[in-house]
Scaffold this active site. Sequence first.
Site, PDB file in Angstrom:
ATOM      1  N   LYS A   1      -4.447   2.986  -3.439  1.00  0.00           N
ATOM      2  CA  LYS A   1      -4.040   2.476  -2.373  1.00  0.00           C
ATOM      3  C   LYS A   1      -5.119   2.181  -1.209  1.00  0.00           C
ATOM      4  CE  LYS A   1       0.044   1.439  -4.092  1.00  0.00           C
ATOM      5  NZ  LYS A   1       0.400   0.227  -4.455  1.00  0.00           N
TER       6      LYS A   1
ATOM      7  N   SER B   1       0.768  -1.050   0.044  1.00  0.00           N
ATOM      8  CA  SER B   1      -0.079   0.068  -0.083  1.00  0.00           C
ATOM      9  C   SER B   1       0.956   1.281   0.211  1.00  0.00           C
ATOM     10  CB  SER B   1      -0.848   0.022   1.175  1.00  0.00           C
ATOM     11  OG  SER B   1      -1.846   1.085   1.208  1.00  0.00           O
ATOM     12  N   SER B   2       0.301   2.371   0.602  1.00  0.00           N
ATOM     13  CA  SER B   2       1.260   3.438   0.843  1.00  0.00           C
ATOM     14  C   SER B   2       0.839   4.594   1.860  1.00  0.00           C
ATOM     15  CB  SER B   2       1.174   4.430  -0.372  1.00  0.00           C
ATOM     16  OG  SER B   2       1.626   5.737  -0.298  1.00  0.00           O
TER      17      SER B   2
ATOM     18  N   TYR C   1      -3.512   8.045  -7.344  1.00  0.00           N
ATOM     19  CA  TYR C   1      -2.620   7.024  -7.011  1.00  0.00           C
ATOM     20  C   TYR C   1      -2.929   6.704  -5.401  1.00  0.00           C
ATOM     21  CZ  TYR C   1       1.223   5.041  -4.714  1.00  0.00           C
ATOM     22  OH  TYR C   1       2.386   4.272  -3.890  1.00  0.00           O
TER      23      TYR C   1
END
Length: 250
Positions: free
Chosen positions: A159, A140-141, A155
């Site tokens: 995630k 993920s982020s 973006y």
Amino acid sequence: MGVLAGRTALVTGASRGIGRGIAERLGRDGARVAVHYGSNERAAKETVAAIEAAGGSAFAIGVELGRPGDSAALWEEFDRHADGLDILVSNAAIGNSRPIDEIAEDEYDRLFAVNVKAPFFLVKQGAARLRDGGRIINISSGLARNAVMPHNMAYAMTKGALDVFTRDLSKVLGPRGITVNSVAPGIIDTDNTAELLYGAPDGWDRAAAFSALGRVGETADVADVVAFLASDAGRWVTGGWVDVTGGSLV
């Protein structure tokens, strides 16, 4: 014997960056690693060679994700080399997006096709190959939980969707003893962040300042966490979101 000896792992987007770091770490831990790449065959072969040079075993799989039939094509290629899977790391992703006032529909659709749809259907079509007691780890982020880079909104949205997938999938596959977790990196020194880190004289220092630890992350910082979740030591962790941002969200 490594802690993952006898197990087979698939790491998507493993030819470079975080994916390569994860593939090499799992290889050192004894797993046989399928090194997936989208277009850079040479880099993937370098990753395979690095794993083998360290005493591990690996093979490369080249399939461009985000296209119709991508998951089926990837598993068809995988089946030529292995007869089952123990660890799936969904790392392949388009790593940034244009701001909302600039992004076009085709870029948005491509982003979701690679970052969300591909991991979903890899699991859907690969579930029969994944052995009971296996591991799924989605990369993920930190941006899924923090608006520090709002220009990267699309973006970050992908995630966030991946995290929901992780959470719900853990319930679906839990009866088989399969754990499912998200690992969320912060700023990591890779070619994907090169412009941020090296594009301005103070880029590195500004990036390091996000972290409570005062430095930019390395691929090993993420790979070590993935290796823990992939091992038996991580058996009681599932449905989780593991912050690997170096304290950037504190």
